[in-house]
Design a protein around this motif. Structure first.
Motif, PDB file in Angstrom:
ATOM      1  N   GLU A 134       0.290  -1.215  -0.198  1.00  0.00           N
ATOM      2  CA  GLU A 134       0.143   0.186   0.163  1.00  0.00           C
ATOM      3  C   GLU A 134       0.444   1.827  -0.526  1.00  0.00           C
ATOM      4  O   GLU A 134       0.297   2.484  -0.909  1.00  0.00           O
ATOM      5  CB  GLU A 134      -1.322  -0.046   1.047  1.00  0.00           C
ATOM      6  CG  GLU A 134      -2.193  -0.777   1.280  1.00  0.00           C
ATOM      7  CD  GLU A 134      -3.388  -0.533   2.043  1.00  0.00           C
ATOM      8  OE1 GLU A 134      -2.466  -0.648   3.310  1.00  0.00           O
ATOM      9  OE2 GLU A 134      -4.329  -1.423   2.314  1.00  0.00           O
ATOM     10  N   ILE A 135       2.085   1.079   0.371  1.00  0.00           N
ATOM     11  CA  ILE A 135       2.629   2.476   0.499  1.00  0.00           C
ATOM     12  C   ILE A 135       3.079   2.605  -0.425  1.00  0.00           C
ATOM     13  O   ILE A 135       3.611   3.754  -1.418  1.00  0.00           O
ATOM     14  CB  ILE A 135       3.880   1.967   2.145  1.00  0.00           C
ATOM     15  CG1 ILE A 135       3.088   2.258   3.361  1.00  0.00           C
ATOM     16  CG2 ILE A 135       4.878   3.328   1.642  1.00  0.00           C
ATOM     17  CD1 ILE A 135       4.472   1.856   4.393  1.00  0.00           C
ATOM     18  N   ALA A 136       3.324   1.601  -1.587  1.00  0.00           N
ATOM     19  CA  ALA A 136       4.601   1.470  -2.501  1.00  0.00           C
ATOM     20  C   ALA A 136       3.326   2.142  -4.129  1.00  0.00           C
ATOM     21  O   ALA A 136       3.670   3.152  -4.247  1.00  0.00           O
ATOM     22  CB  ALA A 136       5.309   0.236  -3.024  1.00  0.00           C
ATOM     23  N   ARG A 137       2.277   1.873  -3.972  1.00  0.00           N
ATOM     24  CA  ARG A 137       1.343   2.060  -4.319  1.00  0.00           C
ATOM     25  C   ARG A 137       0.937   3.654  -4.134  1.00  0.00           C
ATOM     26  O   ARG A 137      -0.688   3.804  -4.795  1.00  0.00           O
ATOM     27  CB  ARG A 137       0.447   0.946  -4.275  1.00  0.00           C
ATOM     28  CG  ARG A 137       0.908   0.088  -5.306  1.00  0.00           C
ATOM     29  CD  ARG A 137       0.001  -1.507  -5.322  1.00  0.00           C
ATOM     30  NE  ARG A 137       0.417  -2.802  -6.074  1.00  0.00           N
ATOM     31  CZ  ARG A 137      -0.992  -3.632  -6.527  1.00  0.00           C
ATOM     32  NH1 ARG A 137      -1.510  -3.961  -5.324  1.00  0.00           N
ATOM     33  NH2 ARG A 137       0.175  -4.643  -6.512  1.00  0.00           N
ATOM     34  N   GLY A 162       3.903   8.903 -13.128  1.00  0.00           N
ATOM     35  CA  GLY A 162       2.740   9.824 -13.019  1.00  0.00           C
ATOM     36  C   GLY A 162       2.213   9.459 -11.631  1.00  0.00           C
ATOM     37  O   GLY A 162       2.181   8.120 -10.823  1.00  0.00           O
ATOM     38  N   ARG A 163       1.188  10.255 -11.093  1.00  0.00           N
ATOM     39  CA  ARG A 163       0.057  10.301 -10.421  1.00  0.00           C
ATOM     40  C   ARG A 163      -1.359  10.093 -10.804  1.00  0.00           C
ATOM     41  O   ARG A 163      -1.402   8.799 -10.033  1.00  0.00           O
ATOM     42  CB  ARG A 163       0.295  11.758  -8.843  1.00  0.00           C
ATOM     43  CG  ARG A 163       1.286  11.445  -8.581  1.00  0.00           C
ATOM     44  CD  ARG A 163       0.859  12.526  -7.357  1.00  0.00           C
ATOM     45  NE  ARG A 163       2.803  12.682  -6.715  1.00  0.00           N
ATOM     46  CZ  ARG A 163       3.161  13.666  -6.536  1.00  0.00           C
ATOM     47  NH1 ARG A 163       3.412  14.538  -7.422  1.00  0.00           N
ATOM     48  NH2 ARG A 163       4.221  14.192  -5.391  1.00  0.00           N
ATOM     49  N   THR A 164      -1.795  10.887 -11.910  1.00  0.00           N
ATOM     50  CA  THR A 164      -2.329  10.279 -12.521  1.00  0.00           C
ATOM     51  C   THR A 164      -3.168   9.604 -13.753  1.00  0.00           C
ATOM     52  O   THR A 164      -1.696   9.060 -14.117  1.00  0.00           O
ATOM     53  CB  THR A 164      -3.239  11.388 -12.502  1.00  0.00           C
ATOM     54  OG1 THR A 164      -2.738  12.260 -13.762  1.00  0.00           O
ATOM     55  CG2 THR A 164      -3.678  12.467 -11.768  1.00  0.00           C
ATOM     56  N   LEU A 168      10.888  13.034  -9.595  1.00  0.00           N
ATOM     57  CA  LEU A 168      10.700  15.084  -9.897  1.00  0.00           C
ATOM     58  C   LEU A 168      10.434  16.037  -8.472  1.00  0.00           C
ATOM     59  O   LEU A 168      10.963  17.087  -8.265  1.00  0.00           O
ATOM     60  CB  LEU A 168       9.875  15.686 -11.498  1.00  0.00           C
ATOM     61  CG  LEU A 168      10.320  14.985 -12.119  1.00  0.00           C
ATOM     62  CD1 LEU A 168       8.889  14.623 -12.931  1.00  0.00           C
ATOM     63  CD2 LEU A 168      11.470  15.723 -12.780  1.00  0.00           C
ATOM     64  N   ASP A 169       9.530  15.210  -7.571  1.00  0.00           N
ATOM     65  CA  ASP A 169       9.630  15.938  -6.007  1.00  0.00           C
ATOM     66  C   ASP A 169      11.075  15.821  -5.592  1.00  0.00           C
ATOM     67  O   ASP A 169      11.099  16.799  -5.044  1.00  0.00           O
ATOM     68  CB  ASP A 169       7.991  15.115  -5.580  1.00  0.00           C
ATOM     69  CG  ASP A 169       7.471  15.232  -5.773  1.00  0.00           C
ATOM     70  OD1 ASP A 169       6.941  16.383  -6.767  1.00  0.00           O
ATOM     71  OD2 ASP A 169       6.752  14.117  -6.099  1.00  0.00           O
ATOM     72  N   PRO A 192      -0.689   6.927  -4.157  1.00  0.00           N
ATOM     73  CA  PRO A 192      -1.005   7.592  -5.478  1.00  0.00           C
ATOM     74  C   PRO A 192       0.008   9.400  -4.694  1.00  0.00           C
ATOM     75  O   PRO A 192       0.544   9.715  -5.517  1.00  0.00           O
ATOM     76  CB  PRO A 192      -2.065   8.517  -5.824  1.00  0.00           C
ATOM     77  CG  PRO A 192      -2.592   8.158  -4.581  1.00  0.00           C
ATOM     78  CD  PRO A 192      -2.015   6.020  -4.385  1.00  0.00           C
ATOM     79  N   LYS A 193       0.203   9.706  -3.395  1.00  0.00           N
ATOM     80  CA  LYS A 193       0.183  10.827  -3.160  1.00  0.00           C
ATOM     81  C   LYS A 193       2.139  10.248  -2.539  1.00  0.00           C
ATOM     82  O   LYS A 193       2.641  11.114  -2.019  1.00  0.00           O
ATOM     83  CB  LYS A 193      -0.240  11.017  -2.238  1.00  0.00           C
ATOM     84  CG  LYS A 193      -1.226  11.740  -1.654  1.00  0.00           C
ATOM     85  CD  LYS A 193      -2.173  11.900  -0.715  1.00  0.00           C
ATOM     86  CE  LYS A 193      -3.914  12.072  -1.101  1.00  0.00           C
ATOM     87  NZ  LYS A 193      -4.434  12.568   0.081  1.00  0.00           N
TER      88      LYS A 193
END
Length: 113
Positions: free
Chosen positions: A25-28, A81-83, A36-37, A30-31
Motif C-alpha cells: 500500500e505504501i509503494a502504490r 505519474g500520479r494520475t 521529480l519531487d 499515489p501521494k
C-alpha cells in the motif's frame, strides 16, 4: 491483529498486522513522492534534457543537469505519474529502449563535462 493464512502447500502462515500488504500500500500510494519531487526539493536548478537522438523521447526516464551551489550534477531518474493521464504519458514508469539510449548518452556526456 494476527491473521492466519494458508500457503500454496497448505501450510499455515501467521502474519502479524499483515506487514507485507502495508508495504504494498505504501509503494502504490499515489501521494508518494516521485523523482521529480525530490529533484525539485534537493537541487537549486534543474534543466531537463530530452531525446536519444535516434528515435524519440521516452518520458519514463528523466535526464538533466542540476546544480547545488557551485557543484554541477547529471541526473538520471525513473519517473512515474500520479494520475492515469500522467501514467500513460510516462508509460507507467516502464522505460523503453530509447530511455536507455538517452541515459547512456547523458552518462557519456557527463564524463566530458
Amino acid at each position: 491483529m494476527v491473521l492466519d493464512l494458508f500457503s500454496k502447500k497448505g501450510m499455515r502462515i501467521r502474519m502479524k498486522d499483515n506487514i507485507a500488504w502495508k508495504k504494498v500500500e505504501i509503494a502504490r500510494n499515489p501521494k508518494r513522492k516521485t523523482s521529480l519531487d525530490y529533484i525539485e526539493n534537493i537541487f537549486d536548478d534543474f534543466i531537463e534534457l530530452h531525446g536519444d537522438r535516434s528515435f524519440k523521447d521516452d518520458k519514463a526516464i528523466v535526464c538533466g543537469l542540476a546544480k547545488i551551489g557551485k557543484q554541477n550534477y547529471t541526473l538520471i531518474a525513473e519517473q512515474k505519474g500520479r494520475t492515469t493521464k500522467e501514467n500513460i504519458e510516462r508509460n507507467f514508469g516502464m522505460p523503453n529502449p530509447e530511455s536507455y539510449r538517452k541515459a547512456i548518452r547523458f552518462m557519456r556526456s557527463s564524463r566530458k563535462i
